[in-house]
Design a protein around this motif. Structure first.
Motif, PDB file in Angstrom:
ATOM      1  N   GLU A 180     -47.994  19.197 -19.281  1.00  0.00           N
ATOM      2  CA  GLU A 180     -47.162  19.823 -20.320  1.00  0.00           C
ATOM      3  C   GLU A 180     -46.451  21.060 -19.768  1.00  0.00           C
ATOM      4  N   VAL A 181     -47.179  21.852 -18.971  1.00  0.00           N
ATOM      5  CA  VAL A 181     -46.616  23.056 -18.353  1.00  0.00           C
ATOM      6  C   VAL A 181     -45.448  22.665 -17.438  1.00  0.00           C
ATOM      7  N   LYS A 182     -45.650  21.620 -16.637  1.00  0.00           N
ATOM      8  CA  LYS A 182     -44.598  21.177 -15.707  1.00  0.00           C
ATOM      9  C   LYS A 182     -43.386  20.661 -16.469  1.00  0.00           C
ATOM     10  N   LYS A 183     -43.640  19.946 -17.582  1.00  0.00           N
ATOM     11  CA  LYS A 183     -42.540  19.415 -18.391  1.00  0.00           C
ATOM     12  C   LYS A 183     -41.715  20.570 -18.977  1.00  0.00           C
ATOM     13  N   LYS A 184     -42.406  21.578 -19.495  1.00  0.00           N
ATOM     14  CA  LYS A 184     -41.702  22.730 -20.060  1.00  0.00           C
ATOM     15  C   LYS A 184     -40.911  23.478 -18.986  1.00  0.00           C
ATOM     16  N   ALA A 185     -41.481  23.556 -17.767  1.00  0.00           N
ATOM     17  CA  ALA A 185     -40.780  24.225 -16.665  1.00  0.00           C
ATOM     18  C   ALA A 185     -39.505  23.451 -16.323  1.00  0.00           C
ATOM     19  N   GLU A 186     -39.606  22.133 -16.324  1.00  0.00           N
ATOM     20  CA  GLU A 186     -38.427  21.305 -16.019  1.00  0.00           C
ATOM     21  C   GLU A 186     -37.344  21.526 -17.084  1.00  0.00           C
ATOM     22  N   GLU A 187     -37.760  21.631 -18.354  1.00  0.00           N
ATOM     23  CA  GLU A 187     -36.801  21.902 -19.429  1.00  0.00           C
ATOM     24  C   GLU A 187     -36.131  23.261 -19.216  1.00  0.00           C
ATOM     25  N   GLY A 188     -36.919  24.241 -18.768  1.00  0.00           N
ATOM     26  CA  GLY A 188     -36.371  25.568 -18.482  1.00  0.00           C
ATOM     27  C   GLY A 188     -35.350  25.515 -17.365  1.00  0.00           C
ATOM     28  N   LYS A 189     -35.658  24.742 -16.319  1.00  0.00           N
ATOM     29  CA  LYS A 189     -34.730  24.610 -15.185  1.00  0.00           C
ATOM     30  C   LYS A 189     -33.439  23.923 -15.625  1.00  0.00           C
ATOM     31  N   VAL A 190     -33.568  22.906 -16.473  1.00  0.00           N
ATOM     32  CA  VAL A 190     -32.381  22.208 -16.981  1.00  0.00           C
ATOM     33  C   VAL A 190     -31.511  23.183 -17.767  1.00  0.00           C
ATOM     34  N   ALA A 191     -32.149  24.034 -18.569  1.00  0.00           N
ATOM     35  CA  ALA A 191     -31.389  25.028 -19.349  1.00  0.00           C
ATOM     36  C   ALA A 191     -30.632  25.960 -18.409  1.00  0.00           C
ATOM     37  N   VAL A 192     -31.297  26.415 -17.333  1.00  0.00           N
ATOM     38  CA  VAL A 192     -30.657  27.314 -16.366  1.00  0.00           C
ATOM     39  C   VAL A 192     -29.481  26.611 -15.686  1.00  0.00           C
ATOM     40  N   ARG A 193     -29.691  25.344 -15.316  1.00  0.00           N
ATOM     41  CA  ARG A 193     -28.607  24.596 -14.655  1.00  0.00           C
ATOM     42  C   ARG A 193     -27.432  24.363 -15.596  1.00  0.00           C
ATOM     43  N   ASN A 194     -27.728  24.149 -16.874  1.00  0.00           N
ATOM     44  CA  ASN A 194     -26.639  23.978 -17.859  1.00  0.00           C
ATOM     45  C   ASN A 194     -25.824  25.264 -17.987  1.00  0.00           C
ATOM     46  N   ILE A 195     -26.508  26.388 -17.936  1.00  0.00           N
ATOM     47  CA  ILE A 195     -25.813  27.679 -18.002  1.00  0.00           C
ATOM     48  C   ILE A 195     -24.920  27.833 -16.769  1.00  0.00           C
ATOM     49  N   ARG A 196     -25.432  27.425 -15.603  1.00  0.00           N
ATOM     50  CA  ARG A 196     -24.625  27.482 -14.376  1.00  0.00           C
ATOM     51  C   ARG A 196     -23.378  26.605 -14.522  1.00  0.00           C
ATOM     52  N   ARG A 197     -23.568  25.407 -15.059  1.00  0.00           N
ATOM     53  CA  ARG A 197     -22.433  24.491 -15.246  1.00  0.00           C
ATOM     54  C   ARG A 197     -21.386  25.120 -16.178  1.00  0.00           C
ATOM     55  N   ASP A 198     -21.849  25.716 -17.273  1.00  0.00           N
ATOM     56  CA  ASP A 198     -20.923  26.376 -18.203  1.00  0.00           C
ATOM     57  C   ASP A 198     -20.158  27.491 -17.496  1.00  0.00           C
ATOM     58  N   GLY A 199     -20.880  28.253 -16.660  1.00  0.00           N
ATOM     59  CA  GLY A 199     -20.250  29.346 -15.914  1.00  0.00           C
ATOM     60  C   GLY A 199     -19.200  28.823 -14.954  1.00  0.00           C
ATOM     61  N   ASN A 200     -19.535  27.778 -14.218  1.00  0.00           N
ATOM     62  CA  ASN A 200     -18.575  27.203 -13.265  1.00  0.00           C
ATOM     63  C   ASN A 200     -17.338  26.669 -13.988  1.00  0.00           C
ATOM     64  N   ASP A 201     -17.544  26.041 -15.148  1.00  0.00           N
ATOM     65  CA  ASP A 201     -16.401  25.546 -15.936  1.00  0.00           C
ATOM     66  C   ASP A 201     -15.505  26.712 -16.360  1.00  0.00           C
ATOM     67  N   ALA A 202     -16.144  27.792 -16.804  1.00  0.00           N
ATOM     68  CA  ALA A 202     -15.376  28.967 -17.231  1.00  0.00           C
ATOM     69  C   ALA A 202     -14.601  29.563 -16.049  1.00  0.00           C
ATOM     70  N   PHE A 203     -15.216  29.576 -14.869  1.00  0.00           N
ATOM     71  CA  PHE A 203     -14.537  30.122 -13.683  1.00  0.00           C
ATOM     72  C   PHE A 203     -13.342  29.261 -13.289  1.00  0.00           C
ATOM     73  N   LYS A 204     -13.484  27.944 -13.441  1.00  0.00           N
ATOM     74  CA  LYS A 204     -12.367  27.046 -13.108  1.00  0.00           C
ATOM     75  C   LYS A 204     -11.173  27.300 -14.033  1.00  0.00           C
ATOM     76  N   LYS A 205     -11.493  27.623 -15.287  1.00  0.00           N
ATOM     77  CA  LYS A 205     -10.414  27.945 -16.238  1.00  0.00           C
ATOM     78  C   LYS A 205      -9.721  29.243 -15.833  1.00  0.00           C
ATOM     79  N   LEU A 206     -10.494  30.159 -15.255  1.00  0.00           N
ATOM     80  CA  LEU A 206      -9.912  31.420 -14.784  1.00  0.00           C
ATOM     81  C   LEU A 206      -8.904  31.159 -13.665  1.00  0.00           C
ATOM     82  N   ALA A 207      -9.143  30.116 -12.889  1.00  0.00           N
ATOM     83  CA  ALA A 207      -8.265  29.802 -11.752  1.00  0.00           C
ATOM     84  C   ALA A 207      -6.837  29.517 -12.217  1.00  0.00           C
ATOM     85  N   LYS A 208      -6.717  29.072 -13.450  1.00  0.00           N
ATOM     86  CA  LYS A 208      -5.382  28.764 -13.976  1.00  0.00           C
ATOM     87  C   LYS A 208      -4.610  30.044 -14.314  1.00  0.00           C
TER      88      LYS A 208
END
Length: 183
Positions: free
Chosen positions: A115-143
């Motif tokens: 259960e601990v490992k599953k919750k950690a994986e969910e936490g990592k997915v959340a962090v990676r989603n935030i990174r993806r959102d950030g990268n998308d926002a940065f790409k928009k800045l390029a315009k």
């Protein structure tokens, strides 16, 4: 730190903090009052945390004792604990409620580690989603008027942040797993 990165750092920190508080509610071998954090008692029609209707203490390693400030709350607290997913039957003597935590079996410990490992994986997915959102926002800045080099730099810094939080989540997971497996 670049102000454009700060919001993503804060979001990742929140994901980490949420995981940390979630881990506090998982009981290891000892009685931990935080296992009661998610349990709400019906206090005159309002769902209220147990800590706000009584004094929660740990008199022994495997016992949690709840002393309600109003004797009339004993039944409500008992009902809230029974309907929760805590899996422990409260005992009351008319003044206090005691929760006696049994020793965890080896099998139960292994389930908790999963259960601990599953919750950690969910936490990592959340962090990676935030990174993806950030990268998308940065790409928009390029315009707009931001150079490609600046975008690359922001993406690299965001990746470093992501790596840091993933490493922190792994460390948190390891320490919680160790705590659970320690007899």
């Amino acid at each position: 730190m670049d102000t454009r990165l700060q919001q993503y750092d804060e979001k990742m920190k929140k994901a980490y903090d949420y995981l940390e508080s979630d881990y506090a509610t998982i009981r290891a071998g000892r009685a931990n009052p935080h296992v009661l954090d998610k349990i709400k008692v019906n206090y005159y029609g309002t769902p209220t945390p147990i800590q706000q209707v009584g004094n929660v203490t740990v008199p022994e390693a495997r016992i949690i004792q709840i002393s309600p400030w109003e004797k009339s709350m004993i039944k409500e607290i008992e009902k809230a604990i029974l309907t929760s997913d805590l899996g422990i039957n409260p005992s009351n003597d008319g003044n206090v409620i005691r929760l006696v935590f049994p020793e965890l079996t080896e099998e139960r410990r292994k389930d908790l580690v999963k259960e601990v490992k599953k919750k950690a994986e969910e936490g990592k997915v959340a962090v990676r989603n935030i990174r993806r959102d950030g990268n998308d926002a940065f790409k928009k800045l390029a315009k707009t008027e931001v150079s490609e080099d600046e975008i690359k730099q922001l993406e690299e810094q965001l990746q470093k942040l992501t790596d840091k939080y993933i490493k922190d989540i792994d460390a948190l997971m390891d320490s919680k797993s160790k705590e659970i497996m320690t007899v």
